[in-house]
Design a protein around this motif. Structure first.
Motif, PDB file in Angstrom:
ATOM      1  N   PRO A   1       4.639   2.309  -7.991  1.00 55.52           N
ATOM      2  CA  PRO A   1       3.290   2.761  -7.628  1.00 55.52           C
ATOM      3  C   PRO A   1       2.365   1.624  -7.171  1.00 55.52           C
ATOM      4  O   PRO A   1       1.598   1.787  -6.218  1.00 55.52           O
ATOM      5  N   GLU A   2       2.446   0.481  -7.828  1.00 58.67           N
ATOM      6  CA  GLU A   2       1.568  -0.632  -7.466  1.00 58.67           C
ATOM      7  C   GLU A   2       1.865  -1.130  -6.054  1.00 58.67           C
ATOM      8  O   GLU A   2       0.953  -1.440  -5.286  1.00 58.67           O
ATOM      9  N   THR A   3       3.140  -1.194  -5.698  1.00 61.78           N
ATOM     10  CA  THR A   3       3.535  -1.623  -4.359  1.00 61.78           C
ATOM     11  C   THR A   3       3.097  -0.597  -3.329  1.00 61.78           C
ATOM     12  O   THR A   3       2.577  -0.946  -2.265  1.00 61.78           O
ATOM     13  N   LEU A   4       3.279   0.671  -3.646  1.00 62.82           N
ATOM     14  CA  LEU A   4       2.858   1.734  -2.742  1.00 62.82           C
ATOM     15  C   LEU A   4       1.344   1.701  -2.543  1.00 62.82           C
ATOM     16  O   LEU A   4       0.855   1.849  -1.419  1.00 62.82           O
ATOM     17  N   MET A   5       0.615   1.463  -3.611  1.00 63.96           N
ATOM     18  CA  MET A   5      -0.843   1.400  -3.521  1.00 63.96           C
ATOM     19  C   MET A   5      -1.274   0.291  -2.557  1.00 63.96           C
ATOM     20  O   MET A   5      -2.146   0.493  -1.717  1.00 63.96           O
ATOM     21  N   ARG A   6      -0.631  -0.869  -2.667  1.00 60.97           N
ATOM     22  CA  ARG A   6      -0.964  -1.978  -1.767  1.00 60.97           C
ATOM     23  C   ARG A   6      -0.569  -1.680  -0.328  1.00 60.97           C
ATOM     24  O   ARG A   6      -1.186  -2.174   0.609  1.00 60.97           O
ATOM     25  N   SER A   7       0.458  -0.872  -0.141  1.00 66.07           N
ATOM     26  CA  SER A   7       0.954  -0.544   1.199  1.00 66.07           C
ATOM     27  C   SER A   7       0.218   0.612   1.853  1.00 66.07           C
ATOM     28  O   SER A   7       0.333   0.816   3.068  1.00 66.07           O
ATOM     29  N   THR A   8      -0.524   1.370   1.075  1.00 65.87           N
ATOM     30  CA  THR A   8      -1.184   2.573   1.588  1.00 65.87           C
ATOM     31  C   THR A   8      -2.053   2.309   2.819  1.00 65.87           C
ATOM     32  O   THR A   8      -1.980   3.079   3.782  1.00 65.87           O
ATOM     33  N   PRO A   9      -2.858   1.233   2.864  1.00 66.81           N
ATOM     34  CA  PRO A   9      -3.669   1.015   4.070  1.00 66.81           C
ATOM     35  C   PRO A   9      -2.839   0.852   5.348  1.00 66.81           C
ATOM     36  O   PRO A   9      -3.315   1.174   6.437  1.00 66.81           O
ATOM     37  N   GLU A  10      -1.607   0.390   5.229  1.00 72.14           N
ATOM     38  CA  GLU A  10      -0.725   0.274   6.394  1.00 72.14           C
ATOM     39  C   GLU A  10      -0.112   1.619   6.783  1.00 72.14           C
ATOM     40  O   GLU A  10       0.213   1.838   7.950  1.00 72.14           O
ATOM     41  N   LEU A  11       0.062   2.504   5.814  1.00 71.78           N
ATOM     42  CA  LEU A  11       0.753   3.764   6.048  1.00 71.78           C
ATOM     43  C   LEU A  11      -0.152   4.885   6.542  1.00 71.78           C
ATOM     44  O   LEU A  11       0.249   5.685   7.393  1.00 71.78           O
ATOM     45  N   ILE A  12      -1.352   4.961   6.005  1.00 77.02           N
ATOM     46  CA  ILE A  12      -2.231   6.103   6.270  1.00 77.02           C
ATOM     47  C   ILE A  12      -2.545   6.283   7.756  1.00 77.02           C
ATOM     48  O   ILE A  12      -2.457   7.405   8.260  1.00 77.02           O
ATOM     49  N   PRO A  13      -2.894   5.230   8.510  1.00 76.32           N
ATOM     50  CA  PRO A  13      -3.205   5.470   9.934  1.00 76.32           C
ATOM     51  C   PRO A  13      -2.054   6.128  10.707  1.00 76.32           C
ATOM     52  O   PRO A  13      -2.285   7.058  11.496  1.00 76.32           O
ATOM     53  N   GLY A  14      -0.835   5.702  10.476  1.00 77.59           N
ATOM     54  CA  GLY A  14       0.311   6.313  11.154  1.00 77.59           C
ATOM     55  C   GLY A  14       0.543   7.743  10.709  1.00 77.59           C
ATOM     56  O   GLY A  14       0.893   8.611  11.515  1.00 77.59           O
ATOM     57  N   LEU A  15       0.341   7.994   9.415  1.00 76.02           N
ATOM     58  CA  LEU A  15       0.505   9.358   8.914  1.00 76.02           C
ATOM     59  C   LEU A  15      -0.571  10.281   9.483  1.00 76.02           C
ATOM     60  O   LEU A  15      -0.279  11.434   9.832  1.00 76.02           O
ATOM     61  N   VAL A  16      -1.799   9.786   9.584  1.00 76.30           N
ATOM     62  CA  VAL A  16      -2.877  10.590  10.181  1.00 76.30           C
ATOM     63  C   VAL A  16      -2.541  10.893  11.636  1.00 76.30           C
ATOM     64  O   VAL A  16      -2.679  12.029  12.104  1.00 76.30           O
ATOM     65  N   GLU A  17      -2.063   9.886  12.365  1.00 73.84           N
ATOM     66  CA  GLU A  17      -1.679  10.091  13.760  1.00 73.84           C
ATOM     67  C   GLU A  17      -0.544  11.116  13.863  1.00 73.84           C
ATOM     68  O   GLU A  17      -0.588  12.026  14.702  1.00 73.84           O
TER      69      GLU A  17
ATOM     70  N   ALA B   1      19.749   1.249   3.031  1.00 79.67           N
ATOM     71  CA  ALA B   1      20.392  -0.042   2.773  1.00 79.67           C
ATOM     72  C   ALA B   1      19.371  -1.162   2.574  1.00 79.67           C
ATOM     73  O   ALA B   1      19.709  -2.213   2.034  1.00 79.67           O
ATOM     74  N   LEU B   2      18.138  -0.932   3.003  1.00 79.55           N
ATOM     75  CA  LEU B   2      17.084  -1.950   2.879  1.00 79.55           C
ATOM     76  C   LEU B   2      16.345  -1.795   1.564  1.00 79.55           C
ATOM     77  O   LEU B   2      16.319  -0.710   0.978  1.00 79.55           O
ATOM     78  N   SER B   3      15.707  -2.866   1.137  1.00 78.30           N
ATOM     79  CA  SER B   3      14.822  -2.760  -0.020  1.00 78.30           C
ATOM     80  C   SER B   3      13.658  -1.858   0.373  1.00 78.30           C
ATOM     81  O   SER B   3      13.334  -1.744   1.565  1.00 78.30           O
ATOM     82  N   PRO B   4      12.995  -1.216  -0.601  1.00 78.22           N
ATOM     83  CA  PRO B   4      11.876  -0.345  -0.246  1.00 78.22           C
ATOM     84  C   PRO B   4      10.787  -1.063   0.569  1.00 78.22           C
ATOM     85  O   PRO B   4      10.277  -0.505   1.541  1.00 78.22           O
ATOM     86  N   GLY B   5      10.470  -2.296   0.195  1.00 79.18           N
ATOM     87  CA  GLY B   5       9.436  -3.036   0.926  1.00 79.18           C
ATOM     88  C   GLY B   5       9.837  -3.313   2.368  1.00 79.18           C
ATOM     89  O   GLY B   5       9.038  -3.133   3.298  1.00 79.18           O
ATOM     90  N   ALA B   6      11.078  -3.735   2.571  1.00 79.21           N
ATOM     91  CA  ALA B   6      11.566  -4.022   3.923  1.00 79.21           C
ATOM     92  C   ALA B   6      11.642  -2.740   4.748  1.00 79.21           C
ATOM     93  O   ALA B   6      11.279  -2.725   5.930  1.00 79.21           O
ATOM     94  N   ALA B   7      12.084  -1.656   4.129  1.00 82.63           N
ATOM     95  CA  ALA B   7      12.163  -0.378   4.843  1.00 82.63           C
ATOM     96  C   ALA B   7      10.772   0.105   5.233  1.00 82.63           C
ATOM     97  O   ALA B   7      10.563   0.579   6.352  1.00 82.63           O
ATOM     98  N   MET B   8       9.812  -0.029   4.337  1.00 84.57           N
ATOM     99  CA  MET B   8       8.447   0.407   4.636  1.00 84.57           C
ATOM    100  C   MET B   8       7.873  -0.406   5.788  1.00 84.57           C
ATOM    101  O   MET B   8       7.270   0.145   6.708  1.00 84.57           O
ATOM    102  N   ARG B   9       8.083  -1.716   5.771  1.00 87.54           N
ATOM    103  CA  ARG B   9       7.575  -2.567   6.852  1.00 87.54           C
ATOM    104  C   ARG B   9       8.238  -2.222   8.184  1.00 87.54           C
ATOM    105  O   ARG B   9       7.606  -2.279   9.234  1.00 87.54           O
ATOM    106  N   ALA B  10       9.509  -1.831   8.144  1.00 89.04           N
ATOM    107  CA  ALA B  10      10.210  -1.463   9.368  1.00 89.04           C
ATOM    108  C   ALA B  10       9.757  -0.101   9.897  1.00 89.04           C
ATOM    109  O   ALA B  10       9.667   0.100  11.107  1.00 89.04           O
ATOM    110  N   LEU B  11       9.471   0.832   9.003  1.00 85.77           N
ATOM    111  CA  LEU B  11       9.113   2.190   9.418  1.00 85.77           C
ATOM    112  C   LEU B  11       7.640   2.360   9.780  1.00 85.77           C
ATOM    113  O   LEU B  11       7.318   3.120  10.695  1.00 85.77           O
ATOM    114  N   ALA B  12       6.754   1.688   9.066  1.00 85.62           N
ATOM    115  CA  ALA B  12       5.314   1.924   9.221  1.00 85.62           C
ATOM    116  C   ALA B  12       4.829   1.901  10.666  1.00 85.62           C
ATOM    117  O   ALA B  12       4.065   2.784  11.064  1.00 85.62           O
ATOM    118  N   PRO B  13       5.248   0.941  11.496  1.00 86.39           N
ATOM    119  CA  PRO B  13       4.746   0.936  12.873  1.00 86.39           C
ATOM    120  C   PRO B  13       5.222   2.122  13.719  1.00 86.39           C
ATOM    121  O   PRO B  13       4.650   2.403  14.766  1.00 86.39           O
TER     122      PRO B  13
END
Length: 146
Positions: free
Chosen positions: A47-63, A13-25
């Motif tokens: 893709p451009e939005t995902l590229m900018r968001s990657t630094p926020e996502l990778i640490p959690g995915l690695v963990e 139900a959220l926009s992709p950006g809002a959902a990503m910000r909610a899930l990333a932590p």
């Protein structure tokens, strides 16, 4: 209705950006559900939005990739394959936090996805500027050695 199903409904139900910000932590410590939901969000992101968001996502995915749960680790691999589908080879250097064995596993799944999607046949509807896994010019990756 499971908690994972409820989370998926909220995230959709959220926009992709809002959902990503909610899930990333919550990706690193929240089990498989946030990681799977993140995979669905990534599929909706430009893709451009995902590229900018990657630094926020990778640490959690690695963990999460270091989780004792095979379900969580598989969800991480699937999410990274989705990211590769959108970002292409640009993503690979971003995965330096993964162990060589984890990098090899991700590479194997990327290659399987390329073969499944017909690496020689092309994938219609690819987003502008993105390198699609099914792109005819793409070859399967060789495992990275460090």
């Amino acid at each position: 209705l499971s908690a994972g199903d409820a989370l998926e409904g909220v995230v959709e139900a959220l926009s992709p950006g809002a959902a990503m910000r909610a899930l990333a932590p919550h990706v690193g410590r929240g089990g498989a559900a946030p990681v799977r939901c993140l995979g669905g969000v990534i599929a909706r992101m430009e893709p451009e939005t995902l590229m900018r968001s990657t630094p926020e996502l990778i640490p959690g995915l690695v963990e999460a990739f270091n989780s004792p749960s095979a379900d969580v680790r598989k969800a991480v691999v699937d999410t990274l394959v989705s990211m590769y589908d959108s970002l292409g080879d640009w993503l690979l250097p971003q995965l330096s936090g993964l162990s060589p064995a984890q990098q090899k596993l991700v590479t194997i799944y990327i290659n399987r996805a390329m073969e499944k999607n017909g690496a020689g046949g092309g994938k219609g509807g690819a987003k502008t500027g993105a390198i699609s896994i099914g792109d005819a010019s793409r070859r399967p990756l060789a495992p990275r050695h460090q």
